[in-house]
Write a protein that holds these residues in place. Structure first.
Motif, PDB file in Angstrom:
ATOM      1  N   SER A   1      17.788   1.122   4.759  1.00 35.36           N
ATOM      2  CA  SER A   1      17.881   0.812   3.342  1.00 35.36           C
ATOM      3  C   SER A   1      16.718   1.476   2.624  1.00 35.36           C
ATOM      4  O   SER A   1      15.622   1.610   3.177  1.00 35.36           O
ATOM      5  CB  SER A   1      17.876  -0.696   3.111  1.00 35.36           C
ATOM      6  OG  SER A   1      16.791  -1.313   3.775  1.00 35.36           O
TER       7      SER A   1
ATOM      8  N   THR B   1      27.793   4.476   3.356  1.00 35.83           N
ATOM      9  CA  THR B   1      26.593   4.437   2.514  1.00 35.83           C
ATOM     10  C   THR B   1      26.982   3.942   1.133  1.00 35.83           C
ATOM     11  O   THR B   1      27.964   4.410   0.553  1.00 35.83           O
ATOM     12  CB  THR B   1      25.955   5.833   2.379  1.00 35.83           C
ATOM     13  OG1 THR B   1      25.560   6.301   3.666  1.00 35.83           O
ATOM     14  CG2 THR B   1      24.727   5.778   1.459  1.00 35.83           C
TER      15      THR B   1
ATOM     16  N   SER C   1      21.987   1.554   0.832  1.00 33.90           N
ATOM     17  CA  SER C   1      22.188   1.038   2.187  1.00 33.90           C
ATOM     18  C   SER C   1      23.052   2.041   2.928  1.00 33.90           C
ATOM     19  O   SER C   1      24.089   2.471   2.413  1.00 33.90           O
ATOM     20  CB  SER C   1      22.880  -0.329   2.159  1.00 33.90           C
ATOM     21  OG  SER C   1      23.173  -0.778   3.463  1.00 33.90           O
TER      22      SER C   1
ATOM     23  N   TYR D   1      21.519  -6.483   3.562  1.00 33.40           N
ATOM     24  CA  TYR D   1      22.506  -5.430   3.740  1.00 33.40           C
ATOM     25  C   TYR D   1      23.383  -5.780   4.934  1.00 33.40           C
ATOM     26  O   TYR D   1      22.981  -6.550   5.808  1.00 33.40           O
ATOM     27  CB  TYR D   1      21.823  -4.081   4.000  1.00 33.40           C
ATOM     28  CG  TYR D   1      20.677  -3.786   3.065  1.00 33.40           C
ATOM     29  CD1 TYR D   1      20.877  -3.087   1.879  1.00 33.40           C
ATOM     30  CD2 TYR D   1      19.378  -4.210   3.359  1.00 33.40           C
ATOM     31  CE1 TYR D   1      19.825  -2.818   1.012  1.00 33.40           C
ATOM     32  CE2 TYR D   1      18.322  -3.953   2.503  1.00 33.40           C
ATOM     33  CZ  TYR D   1      18.551  -3.257   1.332  1.00 33.40           C
ATOM     34  OH  TYR D   1      17.510  -3.001   0.472  1.00 33.40           O
TER      35      TYR D   1
ATOM     36  N   GLY E   1      21.187   0.997  10.876  1.00 29.41           N
ATOM     37  CA  GLY E   1      21.159   0.883   9.428  1.00 29.41           C
ATOM     38  C   GLY E   1      19.793   1.176   8.838  1.00 29.41           C
ATOM     39  O   GLY E   1      18.760   0.917   9.460  1.00 29.41           O
TER      40      GLY E   1
ATOM     41  N   MET F   1      25.478  -5.216  -0.225  1.00 29.22           N
ATOM     42  CA  MET F   1      24.074  -5.184  -0.648  1.00 29.22           C
ATOM     43  C   MET F   1      23.926  -6.337  -1.632  1.00 29.22           C
ATOM     44  O   MET F   1      24.620  -6.377  -2.645  1.00 29.22           O
ATOM     45  CB  MET F   1      23.716  -3.867  -1.346  1.00 29.22           C
ATOM     46  CG  MET F   1      23.656  -2.661  -0.437  1.00 29.22           C
ATOM     47  SD  MET F   1      22.819  -1.253  -1.277  1.00 29.22           S
ATOM     48  CE  MET F   1      24.037  -0.813  -2.499  1.00 29.22           C
TER      49      MET F   1
END
Length: 1010
Positions: free
Chosen positions: A767, A658, A757, A724, A765, A714
């Motif tokens: 965001s 992250t 992200s 991302y 994933g 990012m």
């Protein structure tokens, strides 16, 4: 590696139309689901695939699992009875549920006939539209082509153009999505009809897959499963069909342009499955071009995503399609219009390569091609249309005309001189070249040398393309390498050239350089390795001296002996003692420029609050600011300022990560959604202005794309959306996604935003932007370990992009981010939405998952260090130190103090004296300093960071006189010492863009005279 999975859907559709979609309010519509409060809508389509003379496939996707019907006919008011269509069962899931996808093949159509159809979703929307089936062998027709539609901001422009021109069908060269093919919702950018009477319902499209379309099976689901079946594909994504005397080929270029590139561009080996897939595709292409359908067509057209400028397409495709008489290759990918011809002068414009600009955003350089084919005249006209903005009409940017009759050139006003040359010299050929054909031609001047044709094809290092009827006077040169009389002929001109005996003469070519002694160049090294091939272009054996020159002075020579025509390789090594740009060459080879890094400086650092010692070093000279909660921030200018977090092994990722960056991106002077217009426009390497897209919030690795060159990224796109990604050790290993198309998703200028992200292998994933879930992507469709890029730092506000130059270990361009940063975090776990909100709402606290928090930077004064130290190695002296000359940059409240220390054993300080240095070139006396056998210099830096104008102190050079002289100038010199605290160095190469990589230096040098 991810292998394209094919699902059986159904078949296709054709052309010409008008449509209307809306809520079904007619009484005959079934409303069974309305009692449950469920109203089905078209998530995508209806859209048309695989156009033929007798069939068309209609495809649509519903938001709900409801029954659907289709009715069709040649009269709008007299459609057939509704036909029930079941949702496909063999479809993938997205975000936990299967796609509600339908398809129906309308068969037994009459060629060239307009058909009306209506699709109804039970209790929901209906769509009325029409199309036209393909004609049988039309003498002339038109189509439209495009590529890289992504967010498809040009939809209205293309929609109008389609309805004005009524193409038989469209060709799309790939990249339907903005993010990745794993984001199923992003296919709606293209497939969802958003305009009244949207073209997508009425005009069929034939597709190739782009690199963004990969990442999962959804492109196959929406396109290839049907298109491949209808056109009889033997290799997934590769098929062909004939229409109107044109043989159309569509190919999936991702196996080489994406998967092989992903592997090899970052130092890995392509896997066997990918190699097999490429081999099968090439064998199929050869076979297809040898078919009667291809050979009997007047034109052969192929489309794929990756253009001929792509190294892998160039490796595989021209050698097949040029002998196969392909007239035109259409592609995209680069977002830059290009027209090229064959590199083989005997082919010339026989094969033309056109690359679309893109249909993603408006551009006067081109948004789409309008192609008209006149089979009787044997002409194909490609008009490139574009518009600078939504308020402007589309205008023709350029035109390319391709004719069946190739290379119709004539030559006049011919001159060939001189009449006498030495062997291996060149004669000059000048001629006026006229294109008498009806299509473009490449200027290739065929000079006969004693009956053997040699082409002059490069003029001022370029291939010249002539429009129909155009003339140009061109001058080229022809090298002659055999003795005797040569009769040179061009058109009606014949000249005898006497080629005379040449004494042994050495010519130097193929310069290769490498900095440092490792396999990959070390741009910080002061060691230059250089090779050149030496050829004896004379007619006798001889000896000579290969001179190695640095800054126009010979620094080393090697005696060599070569027989006539023999080639050997010489190699030299040089160690620079001065930083800066230097020239280097061997013999008469072209001069190379080499940059040697130098200088040390104050480098403010931000202490890592996570306790893992992953401190951030501040590059450039950024000012300080305040955020809305009065926390101190750092302001990056988008030109020189960025933060570097070295990899000390303290934030290695296993299967989850992250990243968080709190940023305020400025809007002053901007007109678009992204940040690219805020950064300094740099000159592209082809002389055109380049857009510094992919402005990085956070990245760890050697690049932001074009392979798998990063661990985590990012970055802000030109569109204002954020992209991302996490890279995995797989040839389809760039697992990336983009913000959705909702207005709430994307950057917010002049607003503080926590950009997050977060990723793991189990759930995929997500965001977030201030808590808003701007995108989600399901878990990777393949299993591979995370690519950590050990040893490479993490950057905030800086990165490299585009083609990875493996011998430089970076992307060809650098890109930067303008904006204010207040906090940075990185975890080796995935953070949930609630946990992310908790961190945002309590940003001064550790928050959840603290044990996995590996980097935590904020810019309060208590966490900043502005004092640093550099200590040189001990050096032996021949007498007491007498003076220190220095070159510095000291401005504002920055300062440098040099402490000269002496020792008898090189360990224990015997005595020392401090000197406050001044700005510029100066010299200080050390006469008061005691003598000693050893001496060293301790430099204390104090950087001046403030909210007005920051200053960083720099030492470029020390020259210490202690009997003998000792100079510290290059970065290698300084690295013999140690750095402490807020001190370091700034490599200048990171701010440069490189048109090409270093040449491969691995071939062994065969030393002359062995």
């Amino acid at each position: 590696m991810l292998k394209r999975i094919t699902f059986m859907l159904v078949i296709l559709l054709s052309l010409f139309c008008v449509t209307s979609c809306g809520k079904n309010t007619k009484t005959e519509v079934q409303t069974a689901d309305e009692s449950n409060g469920v109203t089905a809508e078209f998530k995508n389509g209806p859209y048309l695939l695989a156009p033929k003379t007798d069939s068309m496939v209609v495809v649509w996707e519903s938001t709900e699992k409801v029954p659907a019907t289709i009715a069709y006919g040649t009269e709008e008011g007299a459609l057939c009875s509704p036909i029930e269509v079941e949702a496909e069962s063999d479809v993938p899931e997205f975000q936990g549920k299967k796609l509600y996808l339908f398809s129906y093949k309308i068969e037994n159509l009459k060629p060239g006939t307009k058909y009306y159809y209506e699709v109804k979703l039970d209790g929901g929307e209906n769509c009325k539209a029409n199309f036209k089936s393909l004609e049988t062998d039309p003498k002339s027709f038109n189509i439209m082509t495009l590529s890289d539609s992504h967010i498809f901001a040009t939809r209205a422009e293309l929609d109008k153009a389609i309805k004005d021109n009524e193409p038989a069908f469209l060709l799309h060269c790939g990249d339907l999505v903005e993010g990745t093919g794993a984001q199923a919702e992003q296919f709606s950018f293209w497939f969802k009809g958003t305009l009244k009477d949207d073209f997508i319902h009425s005009y069929p499209v034939v597709y190739s897959s782009g690199n963004h379309d990969q990442g999962d099976v959804f492109f196959n689901t929406y396109v290839y499963n049907i298109q491949d079946k209808e056109y009889g594909a033997e290799v997934a994504g590769d098929s062909s069909f004939n229409y109107g005397k044109v043989h159309f080929i569509t190919m999936n270029s991702n196996p080489w342009g994406l998967f092989q590139m992903n592997s090899e561009a970052t130092g890995n080996k392509v896997d066997e499955a990918t190699t097999k897939e490429i081999d099968q595709a090439m064998e199929w292409l050869k076979k297809d071009l040898e078919s009667d359908d291809a050979k009997n067509a007047k034109f052969r057209m192929i489309m794929m995503h990756h253009p001929v400028s792509d190294a892998y397409t160039k490796r595989y495709i021209p050698k097949i399609i040029e002998p196969g008489k392909v007239d035109l290759l259409l592609s995209g990918h680069t977002h830059s219009y290009a027209r090229e011809v064959s590199s083989d002068p005997s082919v010339g414009a026989g094969t033309v390569y056109l690359t679309h600009q893109d249909a993603r955003t408006y551009n006067k350089k081109g948004d789409f091609f309008y192609i008209s084919v006149d089979g009787e005249k044997g002409l194909m006209t490609i008009d490139n249309y574009g518009s600078p903005d939504t308020a402007s009409e589309s205008a023709k940017a350029n035109t390319t005309i391709i004719s069946n009759e190739k290379q119709q050139l004539t030559f006049s006003d011919v001159s060939i001189s001189p009449n006498s040359i030495l062997c291996n010299d060149k004669v000059t050929v000048k001629a006026t070249v006229t294109n008498n054909g009806s299509g473009i031609a490449a200027a290739a001047i065929p000079v006969k040398d004693n009956g053997e044709v040699h082409y002059l094809y490069s003029f001022d290092d370029e291939t010249v393309v002539l429009e129909p009827g155009e003339s140009k006077t061109l001058t080229g040169s022809l090298k002659i390498g055999t003795l005797g009389t040569h009769t040179l002929e061009l058109n009606d001109t014949s000249v005898s050239v006497d080629v005379k005996f040449r004494k042994a003469t050495f010519d130097y070519t193929n310069i290769r350089i490498k900095q440092g002694n490792e396999e990959v160049s070390d741009m910080s090294s002061n060691i230059l390795n250089m090779k050149a091939d030496v050829t004896n272009i004379g007619n006798e054996s001889g000896k000579g001296s290969a001179d190695f020159m640095i800054d126009d002075k010979t620094v080393e020579s090697e005696e060599i002996s070569l027989d006539a025509g023999e080639t050997k390789t010489v190699e030299f090594t040089y160690t620079f003692d001065k930083a800066g740009d230097h020239t280097a060459t061997i013999g008469n080879a072209p001069v190379e420029v080499v940059t040697i890094e130098g200088a040390i400086q104050g480098m403010p650092l931000v202490r890592d609050l996570s306790g893992n010692d992953n401190n951030g070093y501040i590059h450039g000279e950024p000012e300080l600011g305040k955020d809305e909660e009065n926390h101190q921030t750092i302001i990056l200018d988008g030109k020189r300022d960025y933060i570097e977090i070295p990899d000390n092994g303290g934030y290695t990722v296993k299967d989850a990560a992250t990243g968080m960056v709190w940023a305020n991106l400025p809007s002053a002077g901007t007109t678009k959604g992204g940040v690219s217009e805020l950064t300094e426009q740099y000159e592209d390497l082809d002389g055109k202005g380049a857009i510094p897209d992919h402005n990085p919030l956070m990245v760890k690795g050697i690049g932001l794309g074009w392979g798998t060159p990063y661990l985590f990224r990012m970055a802000v796109r030109e569109t204002g959306k954020v992209t991302y990604g996490v890279c995995l050790l797989d040839d389809n290993g760039e697992f990336s996604w983009n913000d959705g198309d909702e207005e709430a998703a994307g950057i917010k200028k002049d607003t503080w935003v926590q950009y997050t992200s977060t990723f793991d292998m189990k759930t995929g994933g997500d965001s977030y932007q201030n808590g808003y879930n701007s995108a989600h992507v399901d878990k990777p469709a393949f299993d591979a370990p995370v690519k950590n890029w050990e040893g490479e730092p993490m950057y905030i506000g800086f990165g490299f992009k585009n083609t990875i130059q493996t011998n430089r270990n970076r992307g060809m361009y650098h890109t930067m981010l303008p904006g204010t940063i207040s906090q940075v975090r990185f975890y080796t776990t995935k953070i949930s939405a609630d946990e992310n909100n908790e961190v945002r709402e309590n940003s001064t606290k550790e928050g959840p998952k603290a044990k996995d928090l590996k980097i935590w930077l904020n810019f309060e004064n208590k966490n900043m260090e502005t004092k640093g130290k550099h200590t040189t190695e001990w050096v032996e002296t021949s007498s007491a130190p007498s003076s220190l000359s220095y070159d510095t940059k000291i401005e504002g409240n920055a300062s440098i103090t040099a402490t000269i220390q002496v020792s008898e054993d090189g360990k224990t300080v015997k005595s020392e004296k401090n000197y406050v240095l001044k700005n510029g070139n100066n010299k200080i006396s050390l006469s008061e300093l005691a003598s000693g056998k050893y001496v060293r210099i301790v430099t204390d830096f104090v950087s001046d960071l403030n909210d007005k104008e920051s200053h960083i102190p720099v030492v470029n050079e020390y020259v210490l006189t202690a009997g003998n002289e000792k100079c510290w100038n290059t970065l290698v010199d300084w690295k013999k010492g140690t750095f402490e605290g807020a001190a370091g160095y700034q490599e200048t190469n990171v701010y440069k863009n490189f048109a090409s990589d270093f040449d491969d230096y691995n071939d062994s040098a065969s030393k002359a005279n062995k």
